[in-house]
Motif scaffolding. Structure first.
Motif, PDB file in Angstrom:
ATOM      1  N   LEU A 201      81.839  -2.956  82.940  1.00 21.78           N
ATOM      2  CA  LEU A 201      80.746  -2.847  83.828  1.00 21.78           C
ATOM      3  C   LEU A 201      79.629  -2.821  82.822  1.00 21.78           C
ATOM      4  N   ILE A 202      78.612  -3.699  83.458  1.00 20.54           N
ATOM      5  CA  ILE A 202      77.395  -3.844  82.833  1.00 20.54           C
ATOM      6  C   ILE A 202      76.160  -3.302  83.750  1.00 20.54           C
ATOM      7  N   ILE A 203      75.446  -2.041  83.247  1.00 22.16           N
ATOM      8  CA  ILE A 203      74.357  -1.511  84.092  1.00 22.16           C
ATOM      9  C   ILE A 203      72.978  -2.004  83.605  1.00 22.16           C
ATOM     10  N   LYS A 204      72.057  -2.655  84.223  1.00 19.68           N
ATOM     11  CA  LYS A 204      70.932  -3.378  83.758  1.00 19.68           C
ATOM     12  C   LYS A 204      69.837  -2.092  83.994  1.00 19.68           C
ATOM     13  N   LYS A 205      68.931  -2.074  83.091  1.00 21.89           N
ATOM     14  CA  LYS A 205      67.901  -0.863  83.434  1.00 21.89           C
ATOM     15  C   LYS A 205      66.685  -1.468  83.016  1.00 21.89           C
ATOM     16  N   GLY A 206      66.604  -2.582  83.358  1.00 23.97           N
ATOM     17  CA  GLY A 206      65.102  -3.275  83.491  1.00 23.97           C
ATOM     18  C   GLY A 206      64.552  -3.211  82.031  1.00 23.97           C
ATOM     19  N   GLU A 207      63.275  -2.569  82.093  1.00 26.80           N
ATOM     20  CA  GLU A 207      62.734  -2.393  80.420  1.00 26.80           C
ATOM     21  C   GLU A 207      63.324  -1.264  79.621  1.00 26.80           C
ATOM     22  N   HIS A 208      64.247  -0.724  80.204  1.00 21.47           N
ATOM     23  CA  HIS A 208      64.926   0.308  79.444  1.00 21.47           C
ATOM     24  C   HIS A 208      66.222  -0.200  79.047  1.00 21.47           C
ATOM     25  N   GLY A 209      66.610  -1.459  78.848  1.00 21.14           N
ATOM     26  CA  GLY A 209      67.806  -2.119  78.296  1.00 21.14           C
ATOM     27  C   GLY A 209      69.057  -1.928  79.340  1.00 21.14           C
ATOM     28  N   ALA A 210      70.168  -2.356  78.713  1.00 22.94           N
ATOM     29  CA  ALA A 210      71.544  -2.532  79.530  1.00 22.94           C
ATOM     30  C   ALA A 210      72.404  -1.676  78.651  1.00 22.94           C
ATOM     31  N   LEU A 211      73.353  -1.125  79.537  1.00 26.23           N
ATOM     32  CA  LEU A 211      74.443  -0.385  79.121  1.00 26.23           C
ATOM     33  C   LEU A 211      75.828  -0.951  79.466  1.00 26.23           C
ATOM     34  N   LEU A 212      76.689  -1.142  78.536  1.00 23.05           N
ATOM     35  CA  LEU A 212      78.287  -1.651  78.640  1.00 23.05           C
ATOM     36  C   LEU A 212      79.154  -0.629  78.968  1.00 23.05           C
ATOM     37  N   PHE A 213      79.797  -0.594  79.736  1.00 27.05           N
ATOM     38  CA  PHE A 213      80.984   0.360  79.837  1.00 27.05           C
ATOM     39  C   PHE A 213      82.387  -0.316  79.998  1.00 27.05           C
ATOM     40  N   LYS A 215      86.756   1.249  79.813  1.00 23.13           N
ATOM     41  CA  LYS A 215      87.306   2.483  79.732  1.00 23.13           C
ATOM     42  C   LYS A 215      86.410   3.745  79.325  1.00 23.13           C
ATOM     43  N   ASP A 216      86.803   4.342  78.173  1.00 27.71           N
ATOM     44  CA  ASP A 216      85.973   5.534  77.800  1.00 27.71           C
ATOM     45  C   ASP A 216      85.105   5.074  76.876  1.00 27.71           C
ATOM     46  N   GLN A 217      84.693   3.932  76.536  1.00 28.31           N
ATOM     47  CA  GLN A 217      83.778   3.369  75.533  1.00 28.31           C
ATOM     48  C   GLN A 217      82.265   2.777  76.395  1.00 28.31           C
ATOM     49  N   ALA A 218      81.327   3.009  75.373  1.00 24.93           N
ATOM     50  CA  ALA A 218      79.831   2.863  76.051  1.00 24.93           C
ATOM     51  C   ALA A 218      79.114   2.044  75.023  1.00 24.93           C
ATOM     52  N   PHE A 219      78.312   1.315  75.460  1.00 24.33           N
ATOM     53  CA  PHE A 219      77.412   0.502  74.165  1.00 24.33           C
ATOM     54  C   PHE A 219      75.887   0.324  75.071  1.00 24.33           C
ATOM     55  N   PHE A 220      74.832   0.383  74.312  1.00 27.48           N
ATOM     56  CA  PHE A 220      73.653   0.400  74.832  1.00 27.48           C
ATOM     57  C   PHE A 220      72.684  -0.598  74.115  1.00 27.48           C
ATOM     58  N   CYS A 221      72.131  -1.666  74.478  1.00 21.61           N
ATOM     59  CA  CYS A 221      71.091  -2.391  74.025  1.00 21.61           C
ATOM     60  C   CYS A 221      69.824  -2.130  74.677  1.00 21.61           C
ATOM     61  N   PRO A 222      68.933  -1.889  73.778  1.00 22.10           N
ATOM     62  CA  PRO A 222      67.555  -1.919  74.342  1.00 22.10           C
ATOM     63  C   PRO A 222      66.988  -2.985  74.955  1.00 22.10           C
ATOM     64  N   ALA A 223      65.837  -3.107  75.700  1.00 19.12           N
ATOM     65  CA  ALA A 223      65.085  -4.240  76.065  1.00 19.12           C
ATOM     66  C   ALA A 223      63.921  -4.384  75.114  1.00 19.12           C
ATOM     67  N   LEU A 224      63.442  -5.640  74.829  1.00 17.66           N
ATOM     68  CA  LEU A 224      62.552  -5.730  73.621  1.00 17.66           C
ATOM     69  C   LEU A 224      61.122  -5.065  74.409  1.00 17.66           C
ATOM     70  N   PRO A 225      60.592  -4.370  73.698  1.00 16.46           N
ATOM     71  CA  PRO A 225      59.246  -3.717  74.263  1.00 16.46           C
ATOM     72  C   PRO A 225      58.388  -5.002  74.241  1.00 16.46           C
ATOM     73  N   LEU A 226      57.766  -5.502  75.299  1.00 17.07           N
ATOM     74  CA  LEU A 226      56.878  -6.643  75.313  1.00 17.07           C
ATOM     75  C   LEU A 226      55.501  -6.144  75.765  1.00 17.07           C
ATOM     76  N   GLU A 227      54.609  -6.866  75.160  1.00 14.81           N
ATOM     77  CA  GLU A 227      52.944  -6.616  75.479  1.00 14.81           C
ATOM     78  C   GLU A 227      52.812  -6.635  76.858  1.00 14.81           C
ATOM     79  N   GLU A 228      53.322  -7.807  77.509  1.00 11.55           N
ATOM     80  CA  GLU A 228      53.233  -8.194  78.925  1.00 11.55           C
ATOM     81  C   GLU A 228      54.511  -8.765  79.463  1.00 11.55           C
ATOM     82  N   VAL A 229      54.522  -8.232  80.520  1.00  9.05           N
ATOM     83  CA  VAL A 229      55.510  -8.703  81.216  1.00  9.05           C
ATOM     84  C   VAL A 229      54.946  -9.121  82.676  1.00  9.05           C
TER      85      VAL A 229
END
Ligand code: AMP
Length: 307
Positions: A201-213, A215-229
């Motif tokens: 399962l991938i949960i996208k959190k917009g400017e707060h990145g994304a989580l990958l789940f 089984k019992d493992q999890a991974f987090f990738c941040p979003a790039l802090p951009l000056e302008e969206v």
């Protein structure tokens, strides 16, 4: 390795705090396939448009190496139309209009040359149609990734549950994960959603990145802090396209490789939001993508000695 992409090819009208657009091209399959095209040239599109859809935009997809044999053009009918308005935080939006038009009775015909695809991306679309595509493939792809949204949870929940049982990876945003699971905690939500079918399962959190789940493992990738969206429309599909494109290129469906794919997906999404619609993702270079991925590495790498 071939990648089959299905989803909406659409007209969008967008309003953000930075401006407004008339009808521009959008749609989950448009963003998804354009994004994936930077990683693999073996992309087969299944979608439907009306004859109001500009031929030069179809040619643009073809120039990106996307096979449009499975793109149906319905004479005398109108393309899917979606309109949305973003709030000032750019993280939330209201859907103003959804006109299904050609999507209302879309029959996804899979050309013979598309059979035996290794990877399938089911972009946001009626869950019933997503299911039909899986059923029409003679061999099950190695990896089926599905995206969906609150709209379908509200009007087609039973079908959505059936489709969820057939896929390997689900990508949704945090609000939708909470809606689907009835849980506020994303960790609890992930457990409940994975019990519905998808192993990943991938949960996208917009400017707060994304989580990958998984089984019992999890991974987090941040979003790039951009000056302008400028315009977040399509960021989710661009993310998914980058993720799928990377998986198709590397032919590795392990959890470890999915972590890398999420970084590439996030890098592609960070380009998407810099301009309106597909404007930014139609003209990228390989070195721009590599540089951005390096920025992601720097952003989240930490040398830490345990004391
Ligand atoms: P995203 O910002 O990643 O959620 O994707 C936005 C894109 O999804 C827009 O280009 C819309 O055309 C498309 N879209 C919006 N609603 C739907 C829907 N109900 N079914 C399929 N595609 C949709």
């Amino acid at each position: 390795m071939s990648l089959l992409v299905i989803g909406s090819v659409a007209f969008d009208a967008l309003e953000t705090p930075f401006g407004k657009t008339d009808k521009i091209i959008g749609g989950s399959a448009t963003y998804g396939s354009l994004s994936a095209s930077y990683f693999t040239k073996n992309i087969n599109l299944v979608a439907v448009v009306g004859d109001d859809f500009p031929a030069e935009k179809i040619e643009l997809m073809q120039k990106h190496g996307i096979n449009t044999e499975g793109l149906q053009i319905k004479k005398g009918e109108k393309s899917f139309f979606w309109s949305g308005r973003y709030h000032n935080d750019m993280n939330s939006r209201d859907t103003l209009v959804t006109e299904l038009n050609v999507l209302a009775d879309f029959d996804p015909i899979i050309p013979e040359s598309y059979q035996n695809c290794e990877f399938l991306f089911l972009g946001n679309l009626t869950p019933q149609i997503q299911q039909t595509v899986i059923n029409r493939l003679k061999n099950r792809p190695r990896l089926i990734v599905m995206d969906t949204m609150n709209f379908w949870m509200e009007i087609a929940l039973d079908d959505l549950h059936k489709t969820l049982k057939m896929v390997d990876v689900l990508t949704i945003n945090d609000e939708e994960a909470r809606q689907l699971s009835g849980e506020y905690s994303l960790v609890k939500a992930a457990k409940k959603i994975m019990a519905m079918g998808p192993q990943f399962l991938i949960i996208k959190k917009g400017e707060h990145g994304a989580l990958l789940f998984h089984k019992d493992q999890a991974f987090f990738c941040p979003a790039l802090p951009l000056e302008e969206v400028f315009d977040p429309t399509g960021a989710g599909d661009t993310f998914a396209g980058g993720f799928m494109g990377y998986i198709a290129k590397t032919e590795d469906v392990s959890f470890e490789n999915m972590k890398r794919a999420i970084v590439y997906g996030s890098a592609m999404a960070s380009f998407c939001v810099e301009k309106f619609g597909t404007e930014r993702i139609v003209n990228l270079t390989e070195s721009e993508i590599t540089d951005r991925v390096k920025q992601f590495k720097q952003l989240s790498q930490i040398d830490l000695e345990l004391i």
